[in-house]
Design a protein around this motif. Structure first.
Motif, PDB file in Angstrom:
ATOM      1  N   PRO A 317      12.074  -1.892  -7.666  1.00 27.54           N
ATOM      2  CA  PRO A 317      12.423  -1.751  -6.245  1.00 27.54           C
ATOM      3  C   PRO A 317      11.403  -0.875  -5.521  1.00 27.54           C
ATOM      4  O   PRO A 317      10.758  -0.015  -6.121  1.00 27.54           O
ATOM      5  N   HIS A 318      11.243  -1.110  -4.241  1.00 31.43           N
ATOM      6  CA  HIS A 318      10.318  -0.305  -3.444  1.00 31.43           C
ATOM      7  C   HIS A 318      10.742  -0.376  -1.986  1.00 31.43           C
ATOM      8  O   HIS A 318      11.647  -1.135  -1.620  1.00 31.43           O
ATOM      9  N   GLU A 319      10.107   0.418  -1.166  1.00 26.75           N
ATOM     10  CA  GLU A 319      10.399   0.428   0.265  1.00 26.75           C
ATOM     11  C   GLU A 319       9.138   0.151   1.070  1.00 26.75           C
ATOM     12  O   GLU A 319       8.984   0.616   2.194  1.00 26.75           O
ATOM     13  N   ARG A 320       8.249  -0.639   0.490  1.00 25.87           N
ATOM     14  CA  ARG A 320       7.037  -1.028   1.194  1.00 25.87           C
ATOM     15  C   ARG A 320       7.280  -2.313   1.978  1.00 25.87           C
ATOM     16  O   ARG A 320       8.145  -3.113   1.619  1.00 25.87           O
ATOM     17  N   THR A 322       7.333  -5.980   2.922  1.00 28.69           N
ATOM     18  CA  THR A 322       7.213  -7.143   2.050  1.00 28.69           C
ATOM     19  C   THR A 322       6.339  -8.233   2.654  1.00 28.69           C
ATOM     20  O   THR A 322       6.001  -9.201   1.975  1.00 28.69           O
ATOM     21  N   ASN A 372      11.879  -4.476   5.007  1.00 28.39           N
ATOM     22  CA  ASN A 372      12.058  -3.639   3.813  1.00 28.39           C
ATOM     23  C   ASN A 372      11.423  -2.262   3.944  1.00 28.39           C
ATOM     24  O   ASN A 372      11.312  -1.530   2.970  1.00 28.39           O
ATOM     25  N   SER A 373      11.002  -1.882   5.148  1.00 33.46           N
ATOM     26  CA  SER A 373      10.368  -0.572   5.314  1.00 33.46           C
ATOM     27  C   SER A 373      10.918   0.129   6.548  1.00 33.46           C
ATOM     28  O   SER A 373      11.616  -0.479   7.371  1.00 33.46           O
ATOM     29  N   GLU A 374      10.572   1.396   6.692  1.00 35.26           N
ATOM     30  CA  GLU A 374      11.038   2.160   7.841  1.00 35.26           C
ATOM     31  C   GLU A 374      10.390   1.689   9.145  1.00 35.26           C
ATOM     32  O   GLU A 374      10.830   2.044  10.239  1.00 35.26           O
ATOM     33  N   ASP A 507       1.197  -0.587   4.664  1.00 31.50           N
ATOM     34  CA  ASP A 507       1.928   0.550   5.203  1.00 31.50           C
ATOM     35  C   ASP A 507       1.353   1.012   6.530  1.00 31.50           C
ATOM     36  O   ASP A 507       1.949   1.835   7.214  1.00 31.50           O
ATOM     37  N   LYS A 523      11.530  -8.701  -4.449  1.00 28.98           N
ATOM     38  CA  LYS A 523      11.401  -7.244  -4.444  1.00 28.98           C
ATOM     39  C   LYS A 523      10.501  -6.845  -5.606  1.00 28.98           C
ATOM     40  O   LYS A 523      10.819  -5.971  -6.390  1.00 28.98           O
TER      41      LYS A 523
END
Length: 540
Positions: A317-320, A322, A372-374, A507, A523
Protein backbone atom coordinates in the motif's frame (compact mmCIF):
# COMPACT_ATOMS: atom_id res chain seq x y z
CA UNK A 1 8.32 -0.99 -19.12
CA UNK A 2 11.95 0.01 -18.73
CA UNK A 3 10.93 2.91 -16.54
CA UNK A 4 8.68 0.66 -14.44
CA UNK A 5 11.42 -1.90 -13.98
CA UNK A 6 13.83 0.84 -13.05
CA UNK A 7 11.50 1.75 -10.21
CA UNK A 8 11.42 -1.91 -9.14
CA UNK A 9 15.18 -2.09 -9.02
CA UNK A 10 15.32 1.10 -7.03
CA UNK A 11 12.90 -0.37 -4.55
CA UNK A 12 15.15 -3.38 -4.25
CA UNK A 13 18.03 -1.11 -3.30
CA UNK A 14 19.87 -1.45 -6.57
CA UNK A 15 20.11 2.03 -8.09
CA UNK A 16 22.42 5.01 -7.85
CA UNK A 17 22.79 8.52 -6.47
CA UNK A 18 25.80 10.58 -5.52
CA UNK A 19 27.08 12.65 -2.65
CA UNK A 20 28.55 16.05 -3.35
CA UNK A 21 32.20 17.01 -3.07
CA UNK A 22 33.01 20.62 -2.23
CA UNK A 23 33.63 22.87 -5.20
CA UNK A 24 37.21 23.97 -5.61
CA UNK A 25 37.66 27.57 -4.57
CA UNK A 26 40.01 28.04 -7.49
CA UNK A 27 37.28 27.47 -10.09
CA UNK A 28 35.70 30.67 -11.39
CA UNK A 29 32.14 31.54 -10.45
CA UNK A 30 29.80 32.99 -12.99
CA UNK A 31 28.52 36.37 -11.90
CA UNK A 32 30.88 36.68 -8.90
CA UNK A 33 30.16 38.95 -5.97
CA UNK A 34 28.86 38.27 -2.49
CA UNK A 35 25.28 37.91 -3.73
CA UNK A 36 26.06 35.08 -6.16
CA UNK A 37 24.26 31.82 -5.22
CA UNK A 38 26.40 29.28 -3.43
CA UNK A 39 26.90 25.81 -4.95
CA UNK A 40 24.80 23.09 -3.32
CA UNK A 41 24.95 19.29 -3.32
CA UNK A 42 21.24 19.02 -4.12
CA UNK A 43 18.09 20.96 -4.84
CA UNK A 44 14.47 20.50 -3.71
CA UNK A 45 11.37 21.65 -5.52
CA UNK A 46 10.05 23.00 -2.22
CA UNK A 47 12.11 23.79 0.88
CA UNK A 48 15.50 22.22 1.48
CA UNK A 49 16.85 18.76 0.59
CA UNK A 50 16.37 16.14 3.29
CA UNK A 51 19.93 14.86 3.10
CA UNK A 52 22.89 17.10 4.03
CA UNK A 53 26.02 17.46 1.93
CA UNK A 54 27.90 14.90 4.01
CA UNK A 55 25.22 12.18 4.01
CA UNK A 56 26.53 8.64 3.68
CA UNK A 57 23.59 6.87 2.03
CA UNK A 58 19.85 7.11 1.52
CA UNK A 59 17.75 5.95 4.46
CA UNK A 60 15.84 3.39 2.39
CA UNK A 61 18.84 1.33 1.26
CA UNK A 62 21.05 -1.16 3.06
CA UNK A 63 24.59 0.19 2.64
CA UNK A 64 25.98 -3.23 3.62
CA UNK A 65 23.99 -5.15 1.00
CA UNK A 66 26.18 -7.91 -0.47
CA UNK A 67 27.37 -7.63 -4.04
CA UNK A 68 27.00 -10.54 -6.41
CA UNK A 69 24.52 -12.95 -7.96
CA UNK A 70 22.14 -12.60 -10.86
CA UNK A 71 18.58 -11.35 -11.15
CA UNK A 72 16.39 -12.73 -13.94
CA UNK A 73 13.57 -10.47 -15.13
CA UNK A 74 10.93 -10.81 -17.82
CA UNK A 75 10.11 -8.38 -20.63
CA UNK A 76 7.12 -8.44 -22.95
CA UNK A 77 7.45 -8.23 -26.73
CA UNK A 78 10.85 -7.73 -28.32
CA UNK A 79 13.55 -5.13 -28.93
CA UNK A 80 15.81 -4.06 -31.77
CA UNK A 81 17.84 -1.17 -30.37
CA UNK A 82 20.01 0.04 -27.49
CA UNK A 83 19.07 3.67 -28.02
CA UNK A 84 16.09 4.55 -25.81
CA UNK A 85 16.16 8.24 -26.77
CA UNK A 86 14.78 8.14 -30.34
CA UNK A 87 11.56 7.38 -32.18
CA UNK A 88 12.88 4.54 -34.30
CA UNK A 89 13.02 1.03 -32.96
CA UNK A 90 12.09 -0.54 -29.64
CA UNK A 91 14.79 -0.11 -27.01
CA UNK A 92 15.93 -2.99 -24.83
CA UNK A 93 14.71 -3.02 -21.26
CA UNK A 94 17.39 -1.56 -19.05
CA UNK A 95 19.06 0.43 -21.85
CA UNK A 96 18.70 3.57 -19.76
CA UNK A 97 21.06 2.06 -17.15
CA UNK A 98 23.93 2.61 -19.55
CA UNK A 99 24.08 6.39 -19.13
CA UNK A 100 24.19 8.48 -15.99
CA UNK A 101 22.40 11.80 -15.60
CA UNK A 102 23.55 15.11 -14.14
CA UNK A 103 21.50 14.49 -10.99
CA UNK A 104 19.20 11.82 -9.57
CA UNK A 105 16.15 12.00 -7.34
CA UNK A 106 15.70 10.41 -3.95
CA UNK A 107 12.83 7.99 -3.45
CA UNK A 108 11.73 9.31 -0.04
CA UNK A 109 11.12 12.96 -1.00
CA UNK A 110 8.45 14.38 -3.34
CA UNK A 111 10.96 15.91 -5.77
CA UNK A 112 14.54 16.48 -4.71
CA UNK A 113 17.62 15.96 -6.84
CA UNK A 114 21.18 15.16 -5.74
CA UNK A 115 24.30 15.32 -7.84
CA UNK A 116 25.43 12.35 -9.95
CA UNK A 117 27.70 13.45 -12.80
CA UNK A 118 27.38 16.93 -11.35
CA UNK A 119 28.92 17.39 -7.92
CA UNK A 120 27.06 20.65 -7.29
CA UNK A 121 24.40 22.99 -8.64
CA UNK A 122 23.96 26.76 -8.38
CA UNK A 123 20.64 28.51 -8.98
CA UNK A 124 19.44 32.06 -8.26
CA UNK A 125 16.31 32.70 -6.23
CA UNK A 126 14.16 33.10 -9.34
CA UNK A 127 15.59 29.86 -10.81
CA UNK A 128 16.11 31.56 -14.17
CA UNK A 129 19.31 29.56 -14.75
CA UNK A 130 21.25 26.68 -13.28
CA UNK A 131 24.96 26.03 -13.28
CA UNK A 132 26.44 22.59 -12.69
CA UNK A 133 29.98 21.65 -11.77
CA UNK A 134 30.93 18.24 -13.12
CA UNK A 135 32.85 15.69 -11.07
CA UNK A 136 36.54 15.50 -11.87
CA UNK A 137 36.58 11.69 -11.91
CA UNK A 138 33.40 11.09 -13.97
CA UNK A 139 34.34 8.69 -16.78
CA UNK A 140 32.88 6.83 -19.73
CA UNK A 141 33.29 3.08 -19.87
CA UNK A 142 36.08 3.50 -22.42
CA UNK A 143 38.06 5.63 -19.95
CA UNK A 144 37.39 9.02 -21.53
CA UNK A 145 36.38 11.82 -19.11
CA UNK A 146 32.84 13.17 -19.09
CA UNK A 147 33.14 16.80 -20.15
CA UNK A 148 31.09 19.96 -20.40
CA UNK A 149 31.13 19.42 -24.16
CA UNK A 150 29.38 16.08 -23.61
CA UNK A 151 26.66 17.80 -21.59
CA UNK A 152 25.98 20.51 -24.17
CA UNK A 153 26.09 17.93 -26.98
CA UNK A 154 23.54 15.78 -25.13
CA UNK A 155 21.02 18.59 -24.79
CA UNK A 156 21.37 19.60 -28.42
CA UNK A 157 21.17 16.14 -29.96
CA UNK A 158 18.22 15.07 -27.82
CA UNK A 159 16.27 18.17 -28.81
CA UNK A 160 17.26 18.09 -32.48
CA UNK A 161 17.35 14.38 -33.29
CA UNK A 162 15.87 12.58 -30.29
CA UNK A 163 12.30 11.64 -29.49
CA UNK A 164 9.93 14.66 -29.86
CA UNK A 165 9.29 14.37 -26.13
CA UNK A 166 12.71 15.89 -25.43
CA UNK A 167 12.01 18.87 -27.65
CA UNK A 168 8.96 19.60 -25.53
CA UNK A 169 10.51 18.64 -22.20
CA UNK A 170 13.47 20.98 -22.65
CA UNK A 171 11.60 23.65 -24.63
CA UNK A 172 12.24 26.32 -22.01
CA UNK A 173 15.99 25.77 -21.94
CA UNK A 174 17.14 28.76 -23.96
CA UNK A 175 20.82 27.94 -24.10
CA UNK A 176 23.68 25.96 -22.60
CA UNK A 177 27.15 27.45 -22.27
CA UNK A 178 30.51 26.47 -20.88
CA UNK A 179 31.42 28.71 -17.96
CA UNK A 180 34.50 26.91 -16.70
CA UNK A 181 36.60 23.81 -17.28
CA UNK A 182 34.01 21.69 -15.42
CA UNK A 183 31.13 24.16 -15.35
CA UNK A 184 28.07 24.36 -17.58
CA UNK A 185 25.22 26.84 -17.29
CA UNK A 186 21.67 26.42 -18.61
CA UNK A 187 19.61 29.57 -19.16
CA UNK A 188 15.82 29.25 -18.94
CA UNK A 189 12.98 31.23 -20.50
CA UNK A 190 9.44 31.82 -19.42
CA UNK A 191 10.15 32.62 -15.80
CA UNK A 192 7.24 30.51 -14.55
CA UNK A 193 8.47 26.91 -14.30
CA UNK A 194 10.48 26.66 -11.10
CA UNK A 195 11.13 22.98 -11.79
CA UNK A 196 13.46 23.66 -14.71
CA UNK A 197 16.71 23.32 -12.70
CA UNK A 198 15.52 19.90 -11.49
CA UNK A 199 14.25 18.91 -14.93
CA UNK A 200 17.57 19.72 -16.58
CA UNK A 201 19.23 17.73 -13.81
CA UNK A 202 17.49 14.66 -15.26
CA UNK A 203 19.32 15.14 -18.57
CA UNK A 204 20.94 11.85 -19.68
CA UNK A 205 24.53 12.59 -20.67
CA UNK A 206 25.73 10.99 -23.90
CA UNK A 207 29.34 10.61 -25.13
CA UNK A 208 30.02 13.16 -27.86
CA UNK A 209 33.12 11.31 -29.05
CA UNK A 210 31.00 8.22 -29.72
CA UNK A 211 27.81 9.68 -31.20
CA UNK A 212 29.20 12.48 -33.35
CA UNK A 213 30.50 9.86 -35.80
CA UNK A 214 27.21 7.94 -35.91
CA UNK A 215 23.63 8.52 -37.00
CA UNK A 216 21.79 9.17 -33.73
CA UNK A 217 18.37 8.80 -35.35
CA UNK A 218 18.85 5.15 -36.30
CA UNK A 219 18.21 2.16 -34.07
CA UNK A 220 21.52 1.04 -32.53
CA UNK A 221 21.95 -2.71 -32.67
CA UNK A 222 25.27 -2.85 -30.86
CA UNK A 223 25.81 -1.62 -27.29
CA UNK A 224 26.97 2.02 -27.26
CA UNK A 225 29.57 3.52 -24.92
CA UNK A 226 28.00 4.45 -21.59
CA UNK A 227 28.91 5.76 -18.15
CA UNK A 228 26.48 3.99 -15.82
CA UNK A 229 26.91 1.17 -13.29
CA UNK A 230 26.10 -1.53 -15.87
CA UNK A 231 27.24 -2.37 -19.39
CA UNK A 232 25.84 -4.89 -21.89
CA UNK A 233 27.53 -8.27 -21.44
CA UNK A 234 25.48 -10.52 -23.71
CA UNK A 235 22.46 -10.15 -25.97
CA UNK A 236 20.40 -11.59 -28.78
CA UNK A 237 18.18 -8.98 -30.37
CA UNK A 238 14.53 -9.56 -29.54
CA UNK A 239 15.21 -12.52 -27.24
CA UNK A 240 17.36 -11.56 -24.25
CA UNK A 241 19.88 -9.05 -22.93
CA UNK A 242 22.24 -9.28 -19.95
CA UNK A 243 23.84 -6.33 -18.19
CA UNK A 244 26.95 -6.79 -16.04
CA UNK A 245 27.99 -4.57 -13.15
CA UNK A 246 30.97 -2.39 -14.04
CA UNK A 247 33.65 -3.25 -11.47
CA UNK A 248 35.54 0.02 -11.95
CA UNK A 249 32.42 2.17 -12.25
CA UNK A 250 33.53 5.71 -11.55
CA UNK A 251 30.62 6.49 -9.20
CA UNK A 252 30.54 3.32 -7.10
CA UNK A 253 31.84 5.00 -3.92
CA UNK A 254 29.49 7.98 -3.97
CA UNK A 255 27.02 8.29 -1.14
CA UNK A 256 24.02 8.16 -3.45
CA UNK A 257 25.22 4.81 -4.80
CA UNK A 258 25.71 3.04 -1.51
CA UNK A 259 23.50 -0.03 -1.16
CA UNK A 260 22.42 0.09 -4.80
CA UNK A 261 23.34 -1.71 -8.01
CA UNK A 262 24.18 -4.85 -6.06
CA UNK A 263 23.67 -7.59 -8.64
CA UNK A 264 26.63 -8.73 -10.70
CA UNK A 265 24.29 -9.17 -13.64
CA UNK A 266 20.72 -8.36 -14.66
CA UNK A 267 19.15 -10.47 -17.42
CA UNK A 268 15.94 -9.71 -19.26
CA UNK A 269 14.31 -12.58 -21.14
CA UNK A 270 11.68 -11.58 -23.68
CA UNK A 271 8.29 -13.29 -23.86
CA UNK A 272 5.49 -12.82 -26.36
CA UNK A 273 2.68 -13.35 -23.86
CA UNK A 274 2.16 -12.32 -20.24
CA UNK A 275 0.54 -15.66 -19.44
CA UNK A 276 3.81 -17.37 -20.29
CA UNK A 277 5.67 -14.85 -18.12
CA UNK A 278 3.49 -15.82 -15.16
CA UNK A 279 4.26 -19.47 -15.76
CA UNK A 280 7.96 -18.61 -15.80
CA UNK A 281 7.57 -16.80 -12.46
CA UNK A 282 5.91 -19.85 -10.88
CA UNK A 283 8.63 -22.09 -12.33
CA UNK A 284 11.37 -19.95 -10.75
CA UNK A 285 12.73 -18.70 -14.09
CA UNK A 286 11.84 -15.09 -13.24
CA UNK A 287 12.93 -13.59 -9.92
CA UNK A 288 10.66 -10.56 -9.72
CA UNK A 289 7.46 -9.41 -11.40
CA UNK A 290 5.17 -6.48 -10.77
CA UNK A 291 1.69 -7.80 -11.53
CA UNK A 292 -0.67 -5.42 -13.29
CA UNK A 293 -3.74 -7.57 -13.95
CA UNK A 294 -6.35 -8.06 -11.25
CA UNK A 295 -7.57 -11.40 -12.56
CA UNK A 296 -4.04 -12.78 -12.63
CA UNK A 297 -3.34 -11.49 -9.13
CA UNK A 298 -6.49 -13.16 -7.83
CA UNK A 299 -6.19 -16.51 -9.61
CA UNK A 300 -2.89 -17.20 -11.33
CA UNK A 301 -0.50 -17.50 -8.41
CA UNK A 302 -2.18 -20.34 -6.52
CA UNK A 303 0.77 -22.70 -6.74
CA UNK A 304 2.78 -24.99 -4.46
CA UNK A 305 5.67 -22.53 -4.74
CA UNK A 306 3.54 -19.86 -3.03
CA UNK A 307 2.33 -22.30 -0.37
CA UNK A 308 5.89 -23.31 0.48
CA UNK A 309 7.17 -19.72 0.63
CA UNK A 310 9.43 -20.01 -2.41
CA UNK A 311 7.14 -17.60 -4.27
CA UNK A 312 6.37 -14.49 -2.23
CA UNK A 313 3.24 -12.48 -3.04
CA UNK A 314 3.00 -9.07 -1.44
CA UNK A 315 0.63 -6.11 -1.69
CA UNK A 316 2.38 -2.81 -1.03
CA UNK A 317 0.00 0.00 0.00
CA UNK A 318 1.07 3.59 -0.57
CA UNK A 319 -0.29 7.11 -0.73
CA UNK A 320 1.37 8.21 -3.94
CA UNK A 321 -0.64 9.43 -6.94
CA UNK A 322 -1.71 6.43 -8.99
CA UNK A 323 -2.10 8.32 -12.23
CA UNK A 324 -4.96 7.52 -14.57
CA UNK A 325 -5.91 4.92 -17.13
CA UNK A 326 -8.81 5.00 -19.49
CA UNK A 327 -10.08 4.96 -23.04
CA UNK A 328 -8.36 7.80 -24.90
CA UNK A 329 -10.02 9.35 -27.93
CA UNK A 330 -8.05 10.94 -30.76
CA UNK A 331 -9.62 14.39 -31.05
CA UNK A 332 -7.99 14.76 -34.47
CA UNK A 333 -10.68 12.35 -35.69
CA UNK A 334 -13.94 14.15 -36.58
CA UNK A 335 -15.99 11.55 -34.69
CA UNK A 336 -14.41 12.66 -31.39
CA UNK A 337 -14.01 16.38 -32.06
CA UNK A 338 -17.18 17.26 -30.10
CA UNK A 339 -16.75 17.17 -26.29
CA UNK A 340 -20.34 16.00 -25.89
CA UNK A 341 -19.49 12.85 -27.83
CA UNK A 342 -16.50 12.24 -25.61
CA UNK A 343 -18.65 12.65 -22.49
CA UNK A 344 -21.13 10.18 -23.92
CA UNK A 345 -18.34 7.62 -24.32
CA UNK A 346 -17.66 7.85 -20.58
CA UNK A 347 -21.30 7.11 -19.75
CA UNK A 348 -21.18 3.98 -21.90
CA UNK A 349 -18.46 2.36 -19.78
CA UNK A 350 -19.85 0.34 -16.86
CA UNK A 351 -16.97 0.45 -14.39
CA UNK A 352 -18.89 -1.11 -11.51
CA UNK A 353 -19.81 -4.19 -13.58
CA UNK A 354 -16.25 -4.53 -14.87
CA UNK A 355 -14.77 -4.17 -11.40
CA UNK A 356 -17.10 -6.80 -9.94
CA UNK A 357 -16.87 -9.34 -12.76
CA UNK A 358 -13.43 -8.77 -14.25
CA UNK A 359 -11.26 -7.17 -11.57
CA UNK A 360 -12.46 -9.06 -8.48
CA UNK A 361 -13.36 -5.75 -6.83
CA UNK A 362 -9.70 -4.76 -6.57
CA UNK A 363 -9.92 -1.41 -8.35
CA UNK A 364 -11.06 2.05 -7.33
CA UNK A 365 -12.53 4.50 -9.84
CA UNK A 366 -10.13 7.32 -10.68
CA UNK A 367 -11.74 10.72 -10.22
CA UNK A 368 -8.66 12.92 -10.02
CA UNK A 369 -5.31 13.36 -11.74
CA UNK A 370 -3.81 12.82 -8.29
CA UNK A 371 -5.98 9.98 -7.03
CA UNK A 372 -4.86 8.13 -3.88
CA UNK A 373 -2.88 11.14 -2.64
CA UNK A 374 -3.35 14.28 -0.60
CA UNK A 375 -3.28 16.24 -3.87
CA UNK A 376 -6.48 14.62 -5.12
CA UNK A 377 -9.46 16.83 -5.94
CA UNK A 378 -12.09 16.96 -3.18
CA UNK A 379 -15.28 19.00 -2.94
CA UNK A 380 -15.74 22.41 -4.55
CA UNK A 381 -12.84 24.84 -4.92
CA UNK A 382 -12.37 27.12 -1.96
CA UNK A 383 -9.70 29.25 -0.31
CA UNK A 384 -6.45 29.49 -2.21
CA UNK A 385 -7.71 27.01 -4.80
CA UNK A 386 -10.69 29.24 -5.64
CA UNK A 387 -8.42 32.28 -5.67
CA UNK A 388 -6.26 30.70 -8.37
CA UNK A 389 -9.27 29.67 -10.50
CA UNK A 390 -11.26 32.91 -10.23
CA UNK A 391 -9.31 34.91 -12.87
CA UNK A 392 -10.09 32.14 -15.38
CA UNK A 393 -13.79 31.72 -14.58
CA UNK A 394 -14.93 32.93 -18.00
CA UNK A 395 -12.83 30.23 -19.69
CA UNK A 396 -13.90 27.33 -17.46
CA UNK A 397 -17.15 25.34 -17.38
CA UNK A 398 -19.50 26.71 -14.73
CA UNK A 399 -19.78 23.27 -13.10
CA UNK A 400 -16.14 23.58 -11.98
CA UNK A 401 -17.38 26.08 -9.39
CA UNK A 402 -20.82 24.63 -8.71
CA UNK A 403 -20.66 20.84 -8.91
CA UNK A 404 -18.18 18.35 -7.45
CA UNK A 405 -17.00 15.95 -10.12
CA UNK A 406 -17.82 12.26 -9.92
CA UNK A 407 -17.27 9.78 -12.73
CA UNK A 408 -20.46 8.16 -14.12
CA UNK A 409 -21.50 5.20 -11.95
CA UNK A 410 -23.94 2.31 -12.25
CA UNK A 411 -25.49 -0.38 -10.07
CA UNK A 412 -23.12 -2.96 -11.57
CA UNK A 413 -25.94 -5.08 -12.99
CA UNK A 414 -24.57 -4.99 -16.51
CA UNK A 415 -27.52 -3.01 -17.87
CA UNK A 416 -26.61 0.70 -17.34
CA UNK A 417 -29.91 1.97 -18.69
CA UNK A 418 -29.83 5.44 -17.11
CA UNK A 419 -26.23 6.04 -18.13
CA UNK A 420 -26.91 5.00 -21.71
CA UNK A 421 -29.92 7.31 -21.73
CA UNK A 422 -27.68 10.19 -20.65
CA UNK A 423 -25.14 9.20 -23.29
CA UNK A 424 -27.82 9.21 -25.97
CA UNK A 425 -29.01 12.69 -24.93
CA UNK A 426 -25.46 14.01 -25.26
CA UNK A 427 -25.07 12.39 -28.66
CA UNK A 428 -28.36 13.94 -29.80
CA UNK A 429 -27.12 17.36 -28.76
CA UNK A 430 -24.00 16.73 -30.86
CA UNK A 431 -26.07 15.94 -33.96
CA UNK A 432 -26.35 12.14 -33.85
CA UNK A 433 -29.73 10.44 -34.27
CA UNK A 434 -31.04 6.87 -34.52
CA UNK A 435 -32.27 5.63 -37.86
CA UNK A 436 -33.01 1.96 -38.54
CA UNK A 437 -31.38 1.01 -35.21
CA UNK A 438 -28.15 2.76 -36.18
CA UNK A 439 -26.67 5.93 -34.69
CA UNK A 440 -26.04 8.19 -37.67
CA UNK A 441 -25.10 11.84 -38.12
CA UNK A 442 -28.17 13.89 -38.90
CA UNK A 443 -26.40 15.74 -41.74
CA UNK A 444 -24.44 12.99 -43.48
CA UNK A 445 -26.47 9.91 -42.57
CA UNK A 446 -23.24 8.01 -41.84
CA UNK A 447 -23.22 5.62 -38.90
CA UNK A 448 -20.85 6.38 -36.02
CA UNK A 449 -18.04 3.86 -36.20
CA UNK A 450 -14.51 3.82 -34.86
CA UNK A 451 -11.69 1.41 -34.02
CA UNK A 452 -10.36 0.65 -30.55
CA UNK A 453 -6.63 -0.12 -30.86
CA UNK A 454 -4.98 -2.49 -28.34
CA UNK A 455 -1.80 -4.58 -28.27
CA UNK A 456 -2.54 -7.09 -25.52
CA UNK A 457 -5.06 -9.92 -25.57
CA UNK A 458 -5.42 -9.45 -21.81
CA UNK A 459 -7.33 -6.24 -22.38
CA UNK A 460 -9.90 -7.72 -24.75
CA UNK A 461 -12.03 -8.83 -21.81
CA UNK A 462 -12.27 -5.17 -20.69
CA UNK A 463 -12.87 -3.71 -24.13
CA UNK A 464 -15.51 -6.16 -25.37
CA UNK A 465 -18.16 -5.41 -22.67
CA UNK A 466 -17.63 -1.73 -23.43
CA UNK A 467 -18.15 -2.45 -27.13
CA UNK A 468 -21.41 -4.23 -26.22
CA UNK A 469 -22.73 -1.09 -24.51
CA UNK A 470 -21.65 1.12 -27.42
CA UNK A 471 -23.59 -1.11 -29.81
CA UNK A 472 -26.68 -0.66 -27.65
CA UNK A 473 -26.43 3.02 -28.63
CA UNK A 474 -26.33 2.12 -32.33
CA UNK A 475 -22.59 2.69 -32.67
CA UNK A 476 -20.43 0.32 -34.74
CA UNK A 477 -17.09 -0.02 -32.87
CA UNK A 478 -14.39 -2.56 -33.79
CA UNK A 479 -11.43 -3.83 -31.80
CA UNK A 480 -8.04 -4.07 -33.48
CA UNK A 481 -5.28 -6.13 -31.84
CA UNK A 482 -1.78 -5.43 -33.21
CA UNK A 483 1.76 -6.32 -32.15
CA UNK A 484 3.81 -3.99 -29.96
CA UNK A 485 5.88 -2.44 -32.75
CA UNK A 486 2.85 -1.64 -34.91
CA UNK A 487 1.01 -0.29 -31.88
CA UNK A 488 3.84 2.09 -31.00
CA UNK A 489 4.24 3.27 -34.58
CA UNK A 490 0.52 3.91 -34.99
CA UNK A 491 0.42 5.94 -31.79
CA UNK A 492 3.41 7.99 -32.88
CA UNK A 493 1.66 8.75 -36.17
CA UNK A 494 -1.67 9.43 -34.36
CA UNK A 495 -3.12 6.68 -36.55
CA UNK A 496 -5.86 5.52 -34.18
CA UNK A 497 -9.40 6.40 -33.18
CA UNK A 498 -9.51 5.20 -29.58
CA UNK A 499 -6.99 3.34 -27.47
CA UNK A 500 -6.15 2.64 -23.85
CA UNK A 501 -3.89 5.29 -22.35
CA UNK A 502 -2.15 5.73 -19.03
CA UNK A 503 -1.17 9.05 -17.53
CA UNK A 504 1.57 8.62 -14.97
CA UNK A 505 1.60 11.08 -12.12
CA UNK A 506 4.34 12.12 -9.75
CA UNK A 507 4.37 13.70 -6.30
CA UNK A 508 5.14 17.01 -7.98
CA UNK A 509 2.22 18.22 -10.14
CA UNK A 510 4.24 19.66 -13.02
CA UNK A 511 6.20 16.42 -13.35
CA UNK A 512 3.30 14.50 -14.87
CA UNK A 513 3.77 12.65 -18.13
CA UNK A 514 1.45 10.69 -20.38
CA UNK A 515 2.17 7.28 -21.73
CA UNK A 516 0.09 4.78 -23.56
CA UNK A 517 -0.38 1.14 -22.81
CA UNK A 518 -2.31 -1.32 -20.76
CA UNK A 519 -0.71 -0.69 -17.37
CA UNK A 520 -3.33 -1.46 -14.77
CA UNK A 521 -1.80 -1.04 -11.31
CA UNK A 522 -4.38 -1.02 -8.51
CA UNK A 523 -2.28 -0.39 -5.40
CA UNK A 524 1.11 -1.61 -6.54
CA UNK A 525 0.78 -5.37 -6.35
CA UNK A 526 4.09 -7.13 -6.69
CA UNK A 527 5.21 -10.71 -7.11
CA UNK A 528 8.72 -11.65 -6.11
CA UNK A 529 10.51 -14.95 -5.94
CA UNK A 530 13.83 -15.03 -4.16
CA UNK A 531 16.27 -17.82 -4.84
CA UNK A 532 18.90 -16.95 -2.29
CA UNK A 533 21.56 -19.07 -3.96
CA UNK A 534 21.74 -16.71 -6.90
CA UNK A 535 19.78 -13.61 -5.92
CA UNK A 536 21.09 -11.54 -2.98
CA UNK A 537 18.04 -9.34 -2.41
CA UNK A 538 18.61 -6.08 -0.55
CA UNK A 539 15.12 -4.84 0.13
CA UNK A 540 15.05 -1.73 2.33
Amino acid sequence: MAGGMNAILKAAGLCVLLSAFPVSAQEERLGGGDDAPEPAHGIAMHGEPKYPADFEHFDYVNPDAPKGGQVHLAALGNYDSFNPYIVRGVAANGADYLNDTLMVSSADEPFTMYGLIAESIRVPDDRSWAEFTLREDARWHDGEPITVEDVIFSLNILREEGHPMYRQYYANVDSAEKTGRRKVRFNFSGGENLELPLIIGQLPILPKHYWEERDFTRAVREPPVGSGPYRVADYELGRHVTYERVEDYWGKDLAVNQGRYNFDSIRYDYYRDETVIRQAVKAGEVDFRQENQAKAWALDYETPAAESGRLILEEIPHERPTGMQGFAMNTRRPVFSDPRVRRAMAYAFDFEWSNRNLFFGLYDRTESYFSNSELASRGLPEGRELELLEPHRDKLPEEVFEEEYFAPSTDGSGWPRENLKTAFELLEEAGWVVRDMELVHEDTGEQMRFEILIYSTAFERVVLPYVHNLRRLGIDPTVRLVDTSQYINRLREFDFDMTVASWGQSDSPAMSNATTGVRQQPKCRAVATCQVSRTPWSMP
